[in-house]
Motif scaffolding. Structure first.
Motif, PDB file in Angstrom:
ATOM      1  N   HIS A 253       5.808  25.046  19.574  1.00  0.00           N
ATOM      2  CA  HIS A 253       6.691  25.103  20.740  1.00  0.00           C
ATOM      3  C   HIS A 253       8.063  24.486  20.425  1.00  0.00           C
ATOM      4  O   HIS A 253       9.086  24.930  20.955  1.00  0.00           O
ATOM      5  CB  HIS A 253       6.064  24.385  21.935  1.00  0.00           C
ATOM      6  CG  HIS A 253       4.985  25.172  22.614  1.00  0.00           C
ATOM      7  ND1 HIS A 253       5.234  26.320  23.338  1.00  0.00           N
ATOM      8  CD2 HIS A 253       3.648  24.977  22.686  1.00  0.00           C
ATOM      9  CE1 HIS A 253       4.107  26.801  23.837  1.00  0.00           C
ATOM     10  NE2 HIS A 253       3.115  26.002  23.444  1.00  0.00           N
TER      11      HIS A 253
ATOM     12  N   ALA B  12       9.500  24.401  17.381  1.00  0.00           N
ATOM     13  CA  ALA B  12      10.126  25.054  16.223  1.00  0.00           C
ATOM     14  C   ALA B  12      11.468  25.715  16.502  1.00  0.00           C
ATOM     15  O   ALA B  12      12.435  25.482  15.764  1.00  0.00           O
ATOM     16  CB  ALA B  12       9.146  26.045  15.586  1.00  0.00           C
ATOM     17  N   PRO B  13      11.606  26.537  17.552  1.00  0.00           N
ATOM     18  CA  PRO B  13      12.903  27.189  17.752  1.00  0.00           C
ATOM     19  C   PRO B  13      14.026  26.225  18.154  1.00  0.00           C
ATOM     20  O   PRO B  13      15.204  26.586  18.104  1.00  0.00           O
ATOM     21  CB  PRO B  13      12.639  28.204  18.864  1.00  0.00           C
ATOM     22  CG  PRO B  13      11.351  27.834  19.486  1.00  0.00           C
ATOM     23  CD  PRO B  13      10.599  26.984  18.502  1.00  0.00           C
ATOM     24  N   LEU B  14      13.667  25.005  18.517  1.00  0.00           N
ATOM     25  CA  LEU B  14      14.655  24.018  18.966  1.00  0.00           C
ATOM     26  C   LEU B  14      15.044  23.033  17.872  1.00  0.00           C
ATOM     27  O   LEU B  14      15.917  22.188  18.075  1.00  0.00           O
ATOM     28  CB  LEU B  14      14.095  23.246  20.170  1.00  0.00           C
ATOM     29  CG  LEU B  14      13.610  24.119  21.338  1.00  0.00           C
ATOM     30  CD1 LEU B  14      12.872  23.276  22.361  1.00  0.00           C
ATOM     31  CD2 LEU B  14      14.779  24.857  21.967  1.00  0.00           C
TER      32      LEU B  14
ATOM     33  N   ARG C 181      17.590  24.130  11.827  1.00  0.00           N
ATOM     34  CA  ARG C 181      17.055  24.987  10.761  1.00  0.00           C
ATOM     35  C   ARG C 181      17.230  24.385   9.372  1.00  0.00           C
ATOM     36  O   ARG C 181      16.446  24.657   8.473  1.00  0.00           O
ATOM     37  CB  ARG C 181      17.676  26.370  10.814  1.00  0.00           C
ATOM     38  CG  ARG C 181      17.299  27.107  12.081  1.00  0.00           C
ATOM     39  CD  ARG C 181      17.639  28.579  11.986  1.00  0.00           C
ATOM     40  NE  ARG C 181      17.369  29.241  13.246  1.00  0.00           N
ATOM     41  CZ  ARG C 181      16.196  29.749  13.592  1.00  0.00           C
ATOM     42  NH1 ARG C 181      15.185  29.653  12.768  1.00  0.00           N
ATOM     43  NH2 ARG C 181      16.031  30.349  14.742  1.00  0.00           N
TER      44      ARG C 181
ATOM     45  N   ASP D 235       6.183  33.784  18.083  1.00  0.00           N
ATOM     46  CA  ASP D 235       7.384  34.054  17.290  1.00  0.00           C
ATOM     47  C   ASP D 235       7.237  33.421  15.909  1.00  0.00           C
ATOM     48  O   ASP D 235       6.646  32.338  15.784  1.00  0.00           O
ATOM     49  CB  ASP D 235       8.626  33.485  17.980  1.00  0.00           C
ATOM     50  CG  ASP D 235       8.960  34.238  19.257  1.00  0.00           C
ATOM     51  OD1 ASP D 235       8.589  35.427  19.369  1.00  0.00           O
ATOM     52  OD2 ASP D 235       9.587  33.628  20.151  1.00  0.00           O
TER      53      ASP D 235
ATOM     54  N   LEU E  73       7.744  31.191  12.763  1.00  0.00           N
ATOM     55  CA  LEU E  73       8.300  29.857  12.586  1.00  0.00           C
ATOM     56  C   LEU E  73       9.511  29.953  11.666  1.00  0.00           C
ATOM     57  O   LEU E  73       9.493  30.727  10.699  1.00  0.00           O
ATOM     58  CB  LEU E  73       7.243  28.912  12.015  1.00  0.00           C
ATOM     59  CG  LEU E  73       6.000  28.702  12.887  1.00  0.00           C
ATOM     60  CD1 LEU E  73       5.011  27.756  12.194  1.00  0.00           C
ATOM     61  CD2 LEU E  73       6.357  28.188  14.272  1.00  0.00           C
ATOM     62  N   PRO E  74      10.554  29.167  11.931  1.00  0.00           N
ATOM     63  CA  PRO E  74      11.785  29.278  11.142  1.00  0.00           C
ATOM     64  C   PRO E  74      11.772  28.467   9.838  1.00  0.00           C
ATOM     65  O   PRO E  74      12.828  28.177   9.275  1.00  0.00           O
ATOM     66  CB  PRO E  74      12.847  28.734  12.111  1.00  0.00           C
ATOM     67  CG  PRO E  74      12.118  27.765  12.962  1.00  0.00           C
ATOM     68  CD  PRO E  74      10.714  28.303  13.103  1.00  0.00           C
TER      69      PRO E  74
ATOM     70  N   TRP F 178       3.118  33.847  13.039  1.00  0.00           N
ATOM     71  CA  TRP F 178       4.059  32.782  12.684  1.00  0.00           C
ATOM     72  C   TRP F 178       4.672  32.959  11.306  1.00  0.00           C
ATOM     73  O   TRP F 178       5.628  32.281  10.960  1.00  0.00           O
ATOM     74  CB  TRP F 178       3.358  31.429  12.715  1.00  0.00           C
ATOM     75  CG  TRP F 178       3.011  30.930  14.088  1.00  0.00           C
ATOM     76  CD1 TRP F 178       3.441  31.425  15.294  1.00  0.00           C
ATOM     77  CD2 TRP F 178       2.171  29.818  14.389  1.00  0.00           C
ATOM     78  NE1 TRP F 178       2.913  30.688  16.324  1.00  0.00           N
ATOM     79  CE2 TRP F 178       2.126  29.695  15.800  1.00  0.00           C
ATOM     80  CE3 TRP F 178       1.449  28.922  13.616  1.00  0.00           C
ATOM     81  CZ2 TRP F 178       1.396  28.703  16.443  1.00  0.00           C
ATOM     82  CZ3 TRP F 178       0.715  27.939  14.250  1.00  0.00           C
ATOM     83  CH2 TRP F 178       0.696  27.825  15.654  1.00  0.00           C
TER      84      TRP F 178
END
Length: 183
Positions: free
Chosen positions: A78, A80-82, A85, A118, A120-121, A147
């Protein structure tokens, strides 16, 4: 990458990881490891858990590698996108709980569901057991593919925690070292 090259953030799950849990042992054993400490381990709040991960990543001095277990895996997904990077180099994820299951603990499932799908980055590996009472292997495999995580079949390993006999978990530490080497 070596352990000395990164800040290792240990992200436990529901009720924290006890003193004999492999996460606690790794925290004591690895000099750059520290625990993401949640304010409430017994009544998890997704937004608070995510906020704490974001804060701890921001405070890290070195590149970050996340090590999540159980609900900590979902908190990482949850968050990860925040996360920045360029700061998080990877995530070592163990024992995904299937909070989407109707029989999962409703007070937690409602807070952390649905499981993010989504990618994971950052590079990641998800270790899953064929006998985990909290998640069927097939669901863990499906989520790992969503992921972009490498999936590792841990075989008959339960929830990969103290109760399933994974206190020291030397195999996990070796796999973690191999994961770091590839980062």
């Amino acid at each position: 990458m070596k352990t000395s090259d990164c800040d290792i953030l240990i992200v436990p799950g529901y009720q924290d990881s006890g003193v004999d849990h492999w996460q606690s042992r790794w925290e004591r054993q690895l000099s750059t490891a520290r625990r993401v400490k949640q304010e409430n381990w017994d009544s998890p709040n997704k937004d608070e858990w995510v906020r704490k991960i974001i804060e701890d990543v921001a405070a890290a001095k070195l590149p970050v590698v996340l090590v999540g277990h159980s609900l900590g895996v979902l908190a990482i997904a949850h968050a990860a996108p925040l996360l920045p990077r360029d700061k998080v180099q990877g995530a070592f994820l163990v024992g995904l709980p299937d909070v989407d299951r109707p029989d999962f603990m409703p007070e937690i499932g409602r807070a952390f569901a649905p499981i993010p799908r989504d990618p994971l980055p950052f590079p990641s590996v998800l270790i899953a057991s064929r006998t985990d009472l909290h998640c069927d292997y097939e669901k863990a495999e499906d989520i790992a593919y969503a992921w972009g995580s490498a999936i590792v079949d841990a075989g008959d390993a339960g929830h990969i925690d103290t109760e399933s006999g994974h206190g020291p978990w030397p195999e996990g530490l070796m796999r973690f070292a191999g994961f770091l080497k590839r980062l």
